[in-house]
Design a protein around this motif. Structure first.
Motif, mmCIF file in Angstrom:
data_model
loop_
_atom_site.group_PDB
_atom_site.id
_atom_site.type_symbol
_atom_site.label_atom_id
_atom_site.label_comp_id
_atom_site.label_asym_id
_atom_site.label_seq_id
_atom_site.Cartn_x
_atom_site.Cartn_y
_atom_site.Cartn_z
ATOM 1 N N PRO A 145 -24.356 -20.497 -9.984
ATOM 2 C CA PRO A 145 -25.259 -20.678 -8.842
ATOM 3 C C PRO A 145 -26.667 -20.163 -9.120
ATOM 4 C CG PRO A 145 -23.165 -19.738 -8.159
ATOM 5 C CD PRO A 145 -23.199 -19.698 -9.654
ATOM 6 N N GLY A 146 -27.509 -20.068 -8.141
ATOM 7 C CA GLY A 146 -28.916 -19.723 -8.363
ATOM 8 C C GLY A 146 -29.734 -20.937 -8.024
ATOM 9 N N GLU A 147 -31.023 -20.891 -8.325
ATOM 10 C CA GLU A 147 -31.888 -22.016 -7.979
ATOM 11 C C GLU A 147 -31.642 -23.182 -8.923
ATOM 12 O OE1 GLU A 147 -33.948 -22.287 -5.246
ATOM 13 O OE2 GLU A 147 -32.732 -20.521 -4.742
ATOM 14 N N ARG A 148 -31.100 -24.240 -8.371
ATOM 15 C CA ARG A 148 -30.719 -25.402 -9.169
ATOM 16 C C ARG A 148 -31.269 -26.684 -8.566
ATOM 17 N NH1 ARG A 148 -26.985 -25.225 -13.630
ATOM 18 N NH2 ARG A 148 -26.728 -23.026 -14.011
ATOM 19 N N CYS A 149 -31.550 -27.651 -9.422
ATOM 20 C CA CYS A 149 -31.993 -28.954 -8.931
ATOM 21 C C CYS A 149 -30.867 -29.584 -8.107
ATOM 22 C CB CYS A 149 -32.364 -29.857 -10.105
ATOM 23 S SG CYS A 149 -32.608 -31.573 -9.648
ATOM 24 N N GLU A 150 -31.215 -30.130 -6.955
ATOM 25 C CA GLU A 150 -30.193 -30.707 -6.077
ATOM 26 C C GLU A 150 -29.570 -31.972 -6.662
ATOM 27 O OE1 GLU A 150 -32.319 -31.283 -2.423
ATOM 28 O OE2 GLU A 150 -32.681 -29.117 -2.248
ATOM 29 N N VAL A 151 -30.266 -32.615 -7.597
ATOM 30 C CA VAL A 151 -29.745 -33.862 -8.162
ATOM 31 C C VAL A 151 -28.970 -33.614 -9.453
ATOM 32 C CG1 VAL A 151 -30.324 -36.174 -8.988
ATOM 33 C CG2 VAL A 151 -31.646 -35.150 -7.136
ATOM 34 N N CYS A 152 -29.636 -33.026 -10.459
ATOM 35 C CA CYS A 152 -28.986 -32.925 -11.765
ATOM 36 C C CYS A 152 -28.351 -31.557 -12.005
ATOM 37 C CB CYS A 152 -29.963 -33.245 -12.889
ATOM 38 S SG CYS A 152 -31.197 -31.961 -13.159
ATOM 39 N N GLY A 153 -28.659 -30.576 -11.185
ATOM 40 C CA GLY A 153 -28.033 -29.269 -11.339
ATOM 41 C C GLY A 153 -28.697 -28.360 -12.360
ATOM 42 N N CYS A 154 -29.766 -28.822 -13.000
ATOM 43 C CA CYS A 154 -30.451 -27.975 -13.985
ATOM 44 C C CYS A 154 -31.220 -26.859 -13.261
ATOM 45 C CB CYS A 154 -31.407 -28.809 -14.831
ATOM 46 S SG CYS A 154 -30.532 -29.886 -15.970
ATOM 47 N N PRO A 155 -31.352 -25.696 -13.930
ATOM 48 C CA PRO A 155 -32.080 -24.597 -13.291
ATOM 49 C C PRO A 155 -33.525 -24.998 -12.988
ATOM 50 C CG PRO A 155 -30.958 -23.866 -15.281
ATOM 51 C CD PRO A 155 -30.857 -25.361 -15.251
ATOM 52 N N LEU A 156 -34.031 -24.555 -11.840
ATOM 53 C CA LEU A 156 -35.408 -24.869 -11.468
ATOM 54 C C LEU A 156 -36.316 -23.759 -11.979
ATOM 55 C CD1 LEU A 156 -34.857 -26.045 -7.785
ATOM 56 C CD2 LEU A 156 -35.224 -27.471 -9.799
ATOM 57 N N ILE A 157 -37.493 -24.121 -12.450
ATOM 58 C CA ILE A 157 -38.405 -23.100 -12.956
ATOM 59 C C ILE A 157 -39.426 -22.764 -11.879
ATOM 60 C CG2 ILE A 157 -39.940 -22.427 -14.848
ATOM 61 C CD1 ILE A 157 -38.266 -24.802 -16.371
ATOM 62 N N SER A 158 -40.382 -23.659 -11.624
ATOM 63 C CA SER A 158 -41.283 -23.351 -10.511
ATOM 64 C C SER A 158 -41.186 -24.416 -9.431
ATOM 65 C CB SER A 158 -42.718 -23.214 -11.025
ATOM 66 O OG SER A 158 -43.054 -24.395 -11.724
ATOM 67 N N GLU A 159 -40.232 -25.354 -9.622
ATOM 68 C CA GLU A 159 -40.105 -26.435 -8.647
ATOM 69 C C GLU A 159 -39.262 -25.978 -7.453
ATOM 70 O OE1 GLU A 159 -38.537 -26.705 -11.844
ATOM 71 O OE2 GLU A 159 -39.017 -28.665 -12.677
ATOM 72 N N ILE A 160 -39.335 -26.744 -6.385
ATOM 73 C CA ILE A 160 -38.483 -26.448 -5.226
ATOM 74 C C ILE A 160 -37.590 -27.653 -4.949
ATOM 75 C CG2 ILE A 160 -38.438 -25.886 -2.747
ATOM 76 C CD1 ILE A 160 -41.295 -24.645 -3.272
ATOM 77 N N GLY A 161 -36.302 -27.422 -4.821
ATOM 78 C CA GLY A 161 -35.345 -28.468 -4.449
ATOM 79 C C GLY A 161 -34.941 -29.404 -5.566
ATOM 80 N N VAL A 162 -35.865 -30.245 -6.015
ATOM 81 C CA VAL A 162 -35.544 -31.246 -7.037
ATOM 82 C C VAL A 162 -36.468 -31.051 -8.240
ATOM 83 C CG1 VAL A 162 -35.446 -33.733 -7.511
ATOM 84 C CG2 VAL A 162 -34.756 -32.879 -5.274
ATOM 85 N N CYS A 163 -35.918 -31.098 -9.441
ATOM 86 C CA CYS A 163 -36.734 -30.854 -10.637
ATOM 87 C C CYS A 163 -37.681 -32.029 -10.928
ATOM 88 C CB CYS A 163 -35.851 -30.556 -11.849
ATOM 89 S SG CYS A 163 -35.066 -31.986 -12.583
ATOM 90 N N THR A 164 -38.698 -31.755 -11.728
ATOM 91 C CA THR A 164 -39.712 -32.772 -12.039
ATOM 92 C C THR A 164 -39.072 -33.994 -12.697
ATOM 93 O OG1 THR A 164 -40.594 -30.799 -13.096
ATOM 94 C CG2 THR A 164 -42.154 -32.523 -12.597
ATOM 95 N N ARG A 165 -38.094 -33.738 -13.592
ATOM 96 C CA ARG A 165 -37.428 -34.823 -14.305
ATOM 97 C C ARG A 165 -36.759 -35.781 -13.301
ATOM 98 N NH1 ARG A 165 -33.942 -32.531 -19.241
ATOM 99 N NH2 ARG A 165 -32.970 -31.423 -17.541
#
Ligand SMILES: [Zn+2]
Ligand SMILES: [Zn+2]
Length: 237
Positions: free
Chosen positions: A50-70
């Motif tokens: 768990p932790g801050e993860r992209c809602e779509v792909c599950g990759c850890p988020l760095i400075s993004e919120i909710g969904v990663c840039t990719r």
């Protein structure tokens, strides 16, 4: 002497060493999982779960919120994906040992992690029963190379879990040197569903790189009638 007998003999006379620390594997559990019990403890899912993860792909988020840039750049047909480990440091050593240094005995260890990952990210009470669908190997790979890292995990997995091998990969260029966009284009339509897919799918693969493979598999499954498609990858690049 059959291939299987030979493998058993080889393991009897040349017991495997731990891929991380190099010490011989002695207990039943160590031999079964292909890793020593001290090193096994270095890979808990909680560390990277768990932790801050992209809602779509599950990759850890760095400075993004909710969904990663990719994921913001491309649309996804899969409903949610989760990834377990980063493909760096000790985690990279582990996968490389399995894929390239002959530590195929790690297949049950990775299978165990996939099952733990399903429990952690795809709670049965919320997601219901999911049928595992492996991302298919390159056409002809098993014949020429002799094995495939995902197929070996599938064989362990299917002993006690619902698995459906309904995807097939048609010949395409190798993905390694391509960027995200090229990968998606190269793979589009190259993975097909060969029979009626399960209703609720948990697709799994070893490494999540750009998400292109998961995406192509997922759209093939949905076109063939799957209702929900989730993804689970052991490592994320
Ligand atoms: Zn060890
Ligand atoms: Zn993402």
């Amino acid at each position: 002497m059959g291939n299987e007998t030979w493998c058993l003999m080889r393991e009897l006379f040349f017991p495997l060493a731990c891929p991380i620390c190099g010490r011989p594997l002695v207990t039943g559990r160590e031999a079964r999982f292909g890793i020593c019990s001290d090193c096994e403890r270095l890979f808990p899912l909680e560390d990277v779960g768990p932790g801050e993860r992209c809602e779509v792909c599950g990759c850890p988020l760095i400075s993004e919120i909710g969904v990663c840039t990719r994921c913001r750049k491309g649309e996804h047909s899969f409903d949610k994906a989760a990834v377990l480990y980063p493909y760096t440091q000790k985690w990279m050593t582990l996968l490389r040992a399995y894929k390239f240094r002959g530590h195929r005995a790690l297949a049950p260890f990775f299978t165990e992690k996939i099952l733990e990952g399903r429990a952690l990210f795809f709670d049965r009470a919320v997601f219901g029963e999911l049928t595992f669908v492996p991302v298919p190997p390159r056409e002809g790979k098993i014949k020429t190379v002799g094995w495939d890292q995902v197929e070996s995990i599938t064989r362990v997995l299917e002993k006690q879990n619902a698995v459906c091998r309904c995807l097939r990969r048609l010949p395409s260029m190798t993905q390694k040197k391509l960027n995200a966009e090229e990968r998606a284009k190269n793979l589009k339509g190259r993975i097909i569903c060969t029979k009626k897919p399960p209703e609720n799918v948990l697709l799994f693969d070893d490494v999540y790189t750009t998400g292109a493979t998961l995406e192509v598999c997922s759209s093939a499954l949905k076109e063939a009638g799957a209702t929900r498609v989730y993804g689970l990858c052991l490592f994320h690049a």
